[in-house]
Design a protein around this motif. Structure first.
Motif, PDB file in Angstrom:
ATOM      1  N   TYR A  23      82.341  55.898  77.418  1.00 20.11           N
ATOM      2  CA  TYR A  23      83.225  56.854  76.746  1.00 20.11           C
ATOM      3  C   TYR A  23      83.234  56.570  75.252  1.00 20.11           C
ATOM      4  CZ  TYR A  23      84.790  57.217  81.578  1.00 20.11           C
ATOM      5  OH  TYR A  23      84.828  57.359  82.938  1.00 20.11           O
ATOM      6  N   THR A  56      81.440  65.498  79.123  1.00 19.31           N
ATOM      7  CA  THR A  56      82.718  66.215  79.098  1.00 19.31           C
ATOM      8  C   THR A  56      83.754  65.386  78.358  1.00 19.31           C
ATOM      9  OG1 THR A  56      83.389  65.268  81.227  1.00 19.31           O
ATOM     10  CG2 THR A  56      82.261  67.411  81.281  1.00 19.31           C
ATOM     11  N   TRP A  57      84.883  66.035  78.006  1.00 19.06           N
ATOM     12  CA  TRP A  57      86.010  65.313  77.441  1.00 19.06           C
ATOM     13  C   TRP A  57      86.880  64.814  78.580  1.00 19.06           C
ATOM     14  CZ3 TRP A  57      87.582  70.358  74.545  1.00 19.06           C
ATOM     15  CH2 TRP A  57      86.595  70.697  73.611  1.00 19.06           C
ATOM     16  N   LEU A  68      84.717  61.387  74.724  1.00 19.47           N
ATOM     17  CA  LEU A  68      83.547  62.095  75.238  1.00 19.47           C
ATOM     18  C   LEU A  68      82.825  61.180  76.216  1.00 19.47           C
ATOM     19  CD1 LEU A  68      81.641  64.546  75.137  1.00 19.47           C
ATOM     20  CD2 LEU A  68      80.529  63.497  73.148  1.00 19.47           C
ATOM     21  N   TRP A  85      86.524  70.009  79.233  1.00 20.36           N
ATOM     22  CA  TRP A  85      87.264  68.965  79.931  1.00 20.36           C
ATOM     23  C   TRP A  85      86.596  68.618  81.256  1.00 20.36           C
ATOM     24  CZ3 TRP A  85      91.026  66.245  77.654  1.00 20.36           C
ATOM     25  CH2 TRP A  85      91.655  66.807  76.532  1.00 20.36           C
ATOM     26  N   ALA A 138      91.658  61.468  73.869  1.00 21.34           N
ATOM     27  CA  ALA A 138      90.480  62.012  74.537  1.00 21.34           C
ATOM     28  C   ALA A 138      89.210  61.329  74.053  1.00 21.34           C
ATOM     29  CB  ALA A 138      90.383  63.517  74.306  1.00 21.34           C
TER      30      ALA A 138
END
Length: 247
Positions: free
Chosen positions: A181, A230-231, A224, A206, A222
């Motif tokens: 992430y 996706t978030w 990525l 999302w 948040a």
């Protein structure tokens, strides 16, 4: 009022080839071409340019919110049409149905046809400014707040992925991340998710059907996801790599 038009472009900026994003803003103030350019250079990067056919088509596809004829960064010097950023034009989509160009020295985007017209530079029209930005993948692990501080100190800000084109650019950079992430500039606060850049949260990438409406207290930042692209909401204290933006 500013209408945001976001375009992913492969450009040559200051002589360095780079993958960058041009973000365009329709300005509803009437100015001469030179006054418009001064305004754009003071408040943004410059009057908007799209220096090849790909850039032009990408710009025009998102110019639907243009409410009037508007100056762009195109003018004629010593008989040669050039972009405000210095490049000599190689192709201009003149509005031949209106017998364009005539004999004037500054260029504008005609609202009804989305083609180029020339006009006297001293005429007053609305205009379109642009900012130019580039994403930077940082292989350093920080909390979300630490990532924000790092980006604002070393670059400009955490990246806002508010369009499909900015997502495409970010995904091309995230392959170098050392964590699954990567922090981006998306945060939940005061009952809603928002981009710290102030961009509208229209794009939906999302990991769920939509943005979590009431995320847990420790899931309000948040990131990525490199694997799913996706978030996803994450614990703001988690140590992750980060995506910065240079503007």
């Amino acid at each position: 009022m500013k209408t945001t038009l976001t375009v992913l472009l492969i450009i040559q900026l200051y002589g360095l080839a780079s993958c960058a994003i041009k973000q365009h803003y329709f300005i509803d103030q009437k100015k001469t071409w030179y006054d418009a350019q001064q305004y754009c250079r003071t408040n943004y990067h410059d009057l908007s340019t799209f220096i090849d056919e790909i850039e032009e088509q990408q710009f025009l596809q998102e110019a639907v919110s243009q409410t009037s004829n508007a100056w762009i960064g195109l003018n004629k010097s010593s008989g040669t049409w050039k972009w405000a950023t210095g490049e000599v034009t190689t192709q201009i989509s003149w509005d031949t149905a209106y017998d364009q160009p005539n004999d004037d020295d500054c260029g504008l985007l005609y609202k009804s046809t989305k083609k180029m017209h020339d006009a006297e530079c001293r005429s007053v029209f609305f205009f379109i400014c642009m900012n130019v930005s580039e994403f930077v993948m940082v292989q350093q692990s920080e909390s979300w707040e630490g990532a924000l501080e790092y980006c604002r100190h070393h670059h400009d800000d955490l990246a806002s992925l508010s369009s499909s084109r900015s997502m495409t650019d970010a995904l091309s950079k995230i392959t170098g991340a050392q964590t699954q992430y990567v922090w981006i500039g998306l945060r939940f606060l005061a009952g809603g998710w928002f981009w710290i850049s102030g961009d509208d949260l229209i794009l939906n990438v999302w990991s769920s059907a939509g943005p979590p409406q009431c995320p847990a207290q420790n899931q309000r930042c948040a990131a990525l996801d490199k694997n799913t692209q996706t978030w996803t909401p994450r614990d703001c204290e988690e140590k992750l790599n980060l995506m910065c933006v240079i503007q």
